[in-house]
Design a protein around this motif. Structure first.
Motif, PDB file in Angstrom:
ATOM      1  N   ASP A 148     -45.159   3.027  30.454  1.00  0.00           N
ATOM      2  CA  ASP A 148     -44.139   2.757  29.435  1.00  0.00           C
ATOM      3  C   ASP A 148     -43.355   1.485  29.722  1.00  0.00           C
ATOM      4  O   ASP A 148     -42.185   1.351  29.333  1.00  0.00           O
TER       5      ASP A 148
ATOM      6  N   ASP B 290     -35.915  12.861  21.649  1.00  0.00           N
ATOM      7  CA  ASP B 290     -35.867  11.567  20.974  1.00  0.00           C
ATOM      8  C   ASP B 290     -34.798  10.661  21.572  1.00  0.00           C
ATOM      9  O   ASP B 290     -34.078  11.054  22.506  1.00  0.00           O
ATOM     10  N   ALA B 291     -34.680   9.451  21.029  1.00  0.00           N
ATOM     11  CA  ALA B 291     -33.768   8.448  21.582  1.00  0.00           C
ATOM     12  C   ALA B 291     -32.314   8.895  21.504  1.00  0.00           C
ATOM     13  O   ALA B 291     -31.533   8.689  22.434  1.00  0.00           O
TER      14      ALA B 291
ATOM     15  N   THR C 290     -31.584  11.450  24.202  1.00  0.00           N
ATOM     16  CA  THR C 290     -31.597  10.778  25.504  1.00  0.00           C
ATOM     17  C   THR C 290     -30.300  10.012  25.732  1.00  0.00           C
ATOM     18  O   THR C 290     -29.675  10.098  26.802  1.00  0.00           O
TER      19      THR C 290
ATOM     20  N   LYS D 239     -37.454   4.705  25.318  1.00  0.00           N
ATOM     21  CA  LYS D 239     -37.161   5.273  24.005  1.00  0.00           C
ATOM     22  C   LYS D 239     -35.940   4.622  23.355  1.00  0.00           C
ATOM     23  O   LYS D 239     -35.716   4.794  22.158  1.00  0.00           O
TER      24      LYS D 239
END
Length: 449
Positions: free
Chosen positions: A205, A114-115, A118, A183
């Motif tokens: 993306d 997830d963000a 990251t 993200k």
């Protein structure tokens, strides 16, 4: 809304000394230097000391204001010197590089994370330094979320590195970096490309925009202004295209690989071409083996001729730069230079200059400003080369007399010094536009935050 960005206002400065599209391995530099001044507004807190041995990826210092923001060594070796300035300010960290390089292993990153994971991984590995923000043109604050992220896949500055060439074959790393960045924002990742042949043109993306027009069409500030302008309280992030490769390889391999393909260009270089080197390497190993005369009257610039930084012969490559430019020093004077026809200089004015007759001609310019500093003269010339929907003269004056309200109203949140490089180049008053904007941004950062 069209995905294309077409710029009409601007100026292409065609110079002699463009790098040939051949890549060589630069002579391995004995020393690598990291300068905290490359990370504007960061107050470094040193972790590594003189005599310490480090691997590539080991932390050298962190940001005093945001301790999670780490800055790492691009090479393995021994820290041989910590250069300090007034009040024990850290000016440089000099590392004697090992011949066989070793890297800290951060582990292969799970791209499905997830963000938050990251963001934490990029901060710990030193890759966060590659992410900048508008407003203020400083390293992004990880505690804030951007409304969008911008990447420019072309550079229109004079003698700039051809990004289509230097990024070729790096598609896997580029895609990993773009996917990870996507993200970190609720908005879009905008990528500007000059042609469909760009390695960035096929990225997932992200939203791809075809960009055309004269310089500064390739500046990320131009793309922000045309696609998603920054208002008070908003933030956008920007990443240089070649820095995406470092981020992507870190995610895929777990290693901080600071290798960079650098263009050596300029009229003082006999064999301009590209070199593989490492961030922070000594520039002498590339310059003096390529026809540049030692002790010659030349200026060495880390970056392009409009917005780069002057280096001494023993200087090192800037953290964000992918071009080294060497041009003659302009310390000579022309007799009646202001009152005779000029054929060997470029100008937006048709008074005594004839560059407009041959728009494809390449010029061998030096660093002479052809005039001295004086008060602002209102000529209307700035607007001819400034494509942003901003009044350049007014915003420069607001910065000079430090009117924060006026700076806000005129669009100061979305500009960076490089956006004013062309207006500085054509300025008949010889005003340091980029320095004025930098000081204005610093004032806003201090007073408004």
């Amino acid at each position: 809304m069209s995905k294309d960005i077409k710029i009409k206002k601007g100026l292409d400065i065609k110079l002699v000394g463009e790098a040939d599209k051949t890549v060589e391995q630069a002579i391995v530099s004995n020393f690598c230097t990291i300068r905290p001044e490359d990370f504007h507004s960061v107050i470094p807190k040193l972790i590594a000391k003189e005599g310490t041995r480090v691997k590539a990826g080991d932390v050298l210092f962190y940001n005093k204001d945001i301790e999670a923001m780490k800055f790492v060594s691009p090479v393995s070796g021994e820290i041989v010197e910590i250069e300090r300035g007034p009040r024990r300010r850290i000016d440089a960290i000099k590392i004697q590089a090992d011949k066989p390089q070793s890297h800290k292993d951060f582990g292969k990153f799970n791209m499905n994370s997830d963000a938050a994971s990251t963001k934490a991984h990029l901060l710990a590995s030193g890759c966060w330094a590659f992410i900048k923000q508008r407003p203020y043109d400083v390293i992004a604050n990880p505690e804030k979320s951007p409304k969008s992220i911008f990447i420019s896949g072309l550079s229109t500055a004079p003698l700039a590195a051809d990004l289509d060439f230097v990024l070729a074959g790096k598609e896997e790393a580029l895609q990993a970096a773009v996917s990870a960045l996507s993200k970190l924002t609720e908005g879009q990742v905008h990528i500007g490309v000059g042609s469909n042949n760009s390695p960035l043109a096929s990225m997932n993306d992200a939203t791809i925009h075809n960009v055309s027009g004269p310089h500064p069409a390739g500046n990320v500030g131009t793309h922000i202004n045309k696609l998603d302008p920054v208002n008070k309280g908003e933030t956008v992030w920007t990443v240089n295209a070649q820095d995406l490769v470092v981020i992507g390889e870190l995610l895929l391999t777990g290693k901080f690989n600071a290798e960079r393909i650098v263009a050596l260009a300029g009229s003082s270089v006999k064999k301009p071409r590209y070199f593989k080197t490492i961030i922070g390497s000594e520039v002498a190993t590339m310059i003096y083996d390529n026809g540049v005369e030692k002790g010659g009257n030349d200026r060495i610039i880390s970056g392009n001729v409009l917005s780069g930084k002057q280096l001494k012969p023993d200087g090192s490559l800037g953290f964000y730069d992918n071009v080294l430019t060497v041009i003659p020093e302009g310390d000579d004077y022309e007799f009646f230079g202001w009152n005779k026809p000029v054929f060997n200089k470029i100008s937006t004015s048709r008074a005594f200059t004839f560059s407009w007759l041959n728009p494809k001609k390449k010029y061998e310019l030096n660093t002479n400003t052809n005039g001295e500093h004086r008060a602002f003269v209102v000529t209307g010339s700035y607007e001819k080369v400034f494509p942003l929907d901003i009044y350049p003269m007014q915003i420069l004056k607001a910065c000079k007399y430090e009117d924060l309200d006026e700076m806000e109203a005129l669009g100061m949140y979305e500009v960076a010094p490089e956006d004013f490089a062309l207006t500085e180049f054509i300025c008949v008053s010889k005003q340091p536009h980029q320095d004025i904007i930098r000081k204005g941004l610093d004032l806003m950062l201090k007073e408004i935050g």
